[in-house]
Design a protein around this motif. Structure first.
Motif, mmCIF file in Angstrom:
data_model
loop_
_atom_site.group_PDB
_atom_site.id
_atom_site.type_symbol
_atom_site.label_atom_id
_atom_site.label_comp_id
_atom_site.label_asym_id
_atom_site.label_seq_id
_atom_site.Cartn_x
_atom_site.Cartn_y
_atom_site.Cartn_z
ATOM 1 N N VAL A 182 0.912 -0.996 -0.137
ATOM 2 C CA VAL A 182 -0.011 -0.064 -0.191
ATOM 3 C C VAL A 182 1.031 1.232 0.058
ATOM 4 O O VAL A 182 1.798 1.392 0.670
ATOM 5 C CB VAL A 182 -0.928 -0.128 1.325
ATOM 6 N N VAL A 220 0.533 5.414 0.546
ATOM 7 C CA VAL A 220 -0.164 6.217 1.170
ATOM 8 C C VAL A 220 0.319 7.646 0.926
ATOM 9 O O VAL A 220 1.618 8.236 1.117
ATOM 10 C CB VAL A 220 -0.343 6.052 2.741
ATOM 11 N N THR A 240 -4.308 9.055 1.698
ATOM 12 C CA THR A 240 -5.217 8.435 0.715
ATOM 13 C C THR A 240 -4.312 7.269 0.310
ATOM 14 O O THR A 240 -3.175 7.310 -0.079
ATOM 15 C CB THR A 240 -5.398 8.990 -0.711
ATOM 16 N N ALA A 241 -4.793 6.053 0.766
ATOM 17 C CA ALA A 241 -4.096 4.581 0.487
ATOM 18 C C ALA A 241 -4.541 4.028 -0.807
ATOM 19 O O ALA A 241 -5.601 3.909 -1.255
ATOM 20 C CB ALA A 241 -4.685 3.677 1.546
ATOM 21 N N TYR A 242 -3.509 3.531 -1.466
ATOM 22 C CA TYR A 242 -3.332 3.078 -2.871
ATOM 23 C C TYR A 242 -2.621 1.729 -2.804
ATOM 24 O O TYR A 242 -1.742 1.404 -2.675
ATOM 25 C CB TYR A 242 -2.664 3.739 -3.914
ATOM 26 N N GLY A 243 -3.865 0.471 -3.131
ATOM 27 C CA GLY A 243 -3.305 -0.727 -2.872
ATOM 28 C C GLY A 243 -2.754 -1.399 -4.405
ATOM 29 O O GLY A 243 -3.299 -0.928 -5.260
ATOM 30 N N GLU A 244 -1.743 -2.013 -4.126
ATOM 31 C CA GLU A 244 -0.971 -2.488 -5.439
ATOM 32 C C GLU A 244 -0.538 -1.282 -6.557
ATOM 33 O O GLU A 244 -0.935 -1.363 -7.559
ATOM 34 C CB GLU A 244 -1.765 -3.576 -6.153
ATOM 35 N N PRO A 245 -0.096 -0.346 -5.959
ATOM 36 C CA PRO A 245 0.136 1.033 -6.609
ATOM 37 C C PRO A 245 1.207 0.722 -7.846
ATOM 38 O O PRO A 245 2.044 -0.105 -7.869
ATOM 39 C CB PRO A 245 0.703 1.979 -5.883
ATOM 40 N N ARG A 246 0.922 1.549 -8.955
ATOM 41 C CA ARG A 246 1.733 1.497 -10.062
ATOM 42 C C ARG A 246 1.374 2.937 -10.678
ATOM 43 O O ARG A 246 0.528 3.141 -11.173
ATOM 44 C CB ARG A 246 1.682 0.405 -11.149
ATOM 45 N N TYR A 267 1.256 9.422 -9.138
ATOM 46 C CA TYR A 267 0.219 10.016 -8.010
ATOM 47 C C TYR A 267 0.260 11.300 -7.718
ATOM 48 O O TYR A 267 1.360 11.668 -7.323
ATOM 49 C CB TYR A 267 0.072 8.919 -6.818
ATOM 50 N N SER A 305 -0.833 15.224 -5.918
ATOM 51 C CA SER A 305 -1.377 15.752 -4.802
ATOM 52 C C SER A 305 -1.678 17.160 -4.762
ATOM 53 O O SER A 305 -0.930 17.971 -5.676
ATOM 54 C CB SER A 305 -0.264 15.607 -3.545
ATOM 55 N N THR A 311 5.259 -0.696 0.584
ATOM 56 C CA THR A 311 5.473 -1.462 -0.424
ATOM 57 C C THR A 311 6.801 -2.319 -0.457
ATOM 58 O O THR A 311 7.615 -2.015 0.383
ATOM 59 C CB THR A 311 5.003 -0.742 -1.979
#
Length: 96
Positions: A31, A33, A37-43, A46, A48, A59
């Motif tokens: 994850v 953050v 804001t949490a993003y699972g399995e990010p790629r 991102y 702000s 991760t």
């Protein structure tokens, strides 16, 4: 004879594609953050819209903090796996 050669060529091409592992399908496990804001399995990238930029890297990949929007500009900081940071000048983050 041409049909056999064409069939063998098609089978060989299909086998090659089936065995290939596409690198683009890989995402970081865990994850990310970004400003709460949490993003699972990010790629990928991102963004702000708040400062300072808070990043929690839970991760298995390194996160790059950029000073520009859309992961542009200079990399101003790295966030290693299992760590977190607050970046006063960060605008976006990228993770493989």
């Amino acid at each position: 004879m041409r049909r056999i050669a064409a069939a063998l060529g098609t089978i060989a091409a299909a086998a090659t594609l089936a065995l290939a592992v596409p690198a683009s399908a890989y995402a970081a496990h865990g994850v990310l953050v970004v400003n709460g804001t949490a993003y699972g399995e990010p790629r990928g990238c991102y963004e702000s819209d708040r400062w300072p930029l808070s990043v929690g890297n839970h991760t298995d990949s390194r996160v790059y903090v950029f000073d520009g929007a859309h992961c542009s500009g200079s990399v101003i900081e790295y966030v290693m796996p299992g760590t977190q940071t607050v970046s006063e000048f960060g605008n976006s983050v990228y993770i493989d």
